[in-house]
Design a protein around this motif. Structure first.
Motif, mmCIF file in Angstrom:
data_model
loop_
_atom_site.group_PDB
_atom_site.id
_atom_site.type_symbol
_atom_site.label_atom_id
_atom_site.label_comp_id
_atom_site.label_asym_id
_atom_site.label_seq_id
_atom_site.Cartn_x
_atom_site.Cartn_y
_atom_site.Cartn_z
ATOM 1 N N VAL A 387 13.352 30.981 41.768
ATOM 2 C CA VAL A 387 12.030 30.717 41.191
ATOM 3 C C VAL A 387 11.525 31.838 40.298
ATOM 4 N N GLY A 388 12.245 32.945 40.205
ATOM 5 C CA GLY A 388 11.811 34.056 39.375
ATOM 6 C C GLY A 388 11.028 35.086 40.174
ATOM 7 N N LEU A 389 11.044 36.326 39.698
ATOM 8 C CA LEU A 389 10.355 37.409 40.402
ATOM 9 C C LEU A 389 8.849 37.202 40.511
ATOM 10 N N PRO A 390 8.135 36.781 39.444
ATOM 11 C CA PRO A 390 6.689 36.590 39.583
ATOM 12 C C PRO A 390 6.317 35.610 40.693
ATOM 13 N N MET A 391 7.032 34.480 40.773
ATOM 14 C CA MET A 391 6.710 33.487 41.795
ATOM 15 C C MET A 391 7.061 34.005 43.188
ATOM 16 N N ALA A 392 8.198 34.692 43.314
ATOM 17 C CA ALA A 392 8.570 35.233 44.624
ATOM 18 C C ALA A 392 7.542 36.263 45.092
#
Length: 439
Positions: A387-392
């Motif tokens: 999901v990508g770093l921002p979402m995680a």
């Protein structure tokens, strides 16, 4: 530690600014700033590093949880001492600073702070990670009435249609995104979720051959639990990903004879005369103004004497109804609203239900969030890839904040067991005289 605020007109360091509004010797957190100054004990397990001026600008533009979230997600602040999948401890530390140590500076110091921060030049804009995780529909809501079917569908889709694989890593084998019920403090998450379904099933007095409706059914955990025991169960959700996953799992487990999960609004369920209804985590989404119609609709779907189990997050007091905080509303649960337990029970009773039993499972939700954070930490690399770093990072921040909220009684979790009184003004008592389930 930075110098104490003086009386001169020279710009203040970040450490001096923080020292001027908080007493630092007993601080539970150390703050280190990009200008080389600091605040708090020299040795501290929790360290917050302000790595750029944008961190302060975010706090000035959006004081409170939204500014903190923006600064954290953009990387303008970094936290040492906690994993990004479970930044729970930082909330406790910052709340101590805010509630117990903070004080207003005098006028002269306040003016120096404003001059040092350079408020005239503050304009960091909307951070890129926020654009990446914000739902596009929020920029075009003017034509959608709050809690209309279309808007609710989009809001639910935003939160729950992230990635089924991501949710499998966070939620574990049960794929259950609601508060578990721990038989003891050392129980596993899976044991606790199974126990929660057992508790709901038993409270509803279900038996083979009965008909159950599960509104806001998620990935179908309650539906499958009931179906395995011979109950004909229908689940409805507004999430396409949930409905698809749940129906596939029903077929995989050979439960098609008894179980079905639909992509459907609970307001559009055509059947009626259900023996029981379970509502596990939907009340938070429907809006305070809709409680009356919500309980009225559920009552219309129940046979006389049928039981409703309403399980939802609540506020610890009943004097007001509150929307979610700016961070939660913007990033996590658009349009979410919480109310006190007495408000919920009163609306149910006004709709014709009678309350049989209620209980607060607040500590259980803190345990549940703790275990979800552990799951995210264990699958951090896979989650970032998915999901990508921002979402995680967003999910770690959100779950850590909620864990702290349940631990400190900012929010609670209530189950209400309600009976649909018959048309004879409730003359017929259709349930056993005393509670019939095991706690």
């Amino acid at each position: 530690m930075g110098r104490k605020a003086g009386t001169g007109a020279e710009p203040m360091t970040i450490g001096e600014i923080i020292s001027s509004v908080a007493d630092g010797e007993a601080s539970p957190v150390r703050i280190e700033a990009y200008d080389g100054s600091s605040f708090g004990p020299a040795v501290c397990p929790l360290v917050v590093r302000l790595v750029s001026p944008e961190a302060l600008q975010q706090f000035v533009l959006a004081p409170g949880d939204l500014g903190l979230a923006r600064a954290y997600l953009t990387g303008s602040i970094e936290v040492d001492g906690v994993h990004p999948a479970a930044p729970h401890d930082i909330f406790g530390a910052l709340e101590i600073l805010r509630k117990k140590m903070a004080h207003k500076p005098d006028l002269a110091t306040a003016l120096r702070i404003a001059k040092s921060v350079g408020l005239k030049n503050v304009n960091p804009g909307v951070p890129v990670p926020e654009m990446e995780v914000m739902p596009p529909w929020r920029r075009a809501l003017s034509g959608l009435q709050r809690h209309s079917k279309e808007r609710d569908s989009k809001a639910v889709s935003y939160h729950y249609d992230v990635s089924n694989k991501f949710y499998e890593w966070v939620l574990g084998e049960s794929m259950t995104y609601t508060c578990a019920c721990y038989p003891n403090a050392g129980a596993s998450l899976e044991t606790a979720q199974e126990n929660k379904y057992r508790l709901v099933f038993d409270k509803l007095g279900l038996k083979a051959g009965d008909r159950l409706l599960d509104v806001g059914c998620g990935w179908g955990g309650m539906v499958r639990y009931a179906a395995r025991r011979g109950v004909h169960a229908i689940g409805v959700t507004l999430s396409k990903e949930q409905a698809s996953w749940a129906q596939a799992e029903i077929e995989k487990q050979g439960l098609g004879e008894f179980a079905e999960v639909r992509l459907q609004d609970y307001r559009d369920v055509p059947e009626g005369q259900f023996d029981a209804i379970s509502s596990i985590g939907i009340t938070e989404h429907i809006g305070r103004d809709n409680y009356s119609s919500y309980f009225g609709k559920l009552r219309s779907l129940l046979k006389p004497g049928g039981l409703l189990l309403n399980h939802s997050i609540t506020r610890p007091e009943n004097s007001r109804t509150t929307k979610a905080g700016a961070f939660i509303d913007r990033y996590i649960f658009p349009d979410g609203e919480l109310a006190g337990p007495s408000i919920i029970s009163a609306e149910a009773e006004n709709a014709g239900f009678e309350t049989i039993h209620s209980e607060n499972l607040r500590p259980h939700y803190a345990f549940t969030l703790r275990d979800w954070c552990k799951n995210l930490e264990a699958h951090w690399d896979e989650a970032v890839e998915e999901v990508g770093l921002p979402m995680a990072k967003l999910w770690g921040l959100y779950m850590g904040a909620c864990q702290y909220g349940f631990e400190t009684n900012v929010i609670q979790l209530h189950q209400f067991l309600l009976v649909n009184l018959d048309d004879e003004a409730g003359k017929s008592w259709t349930v056993p005289l005393r509670p019939w389930w095991e706690a």
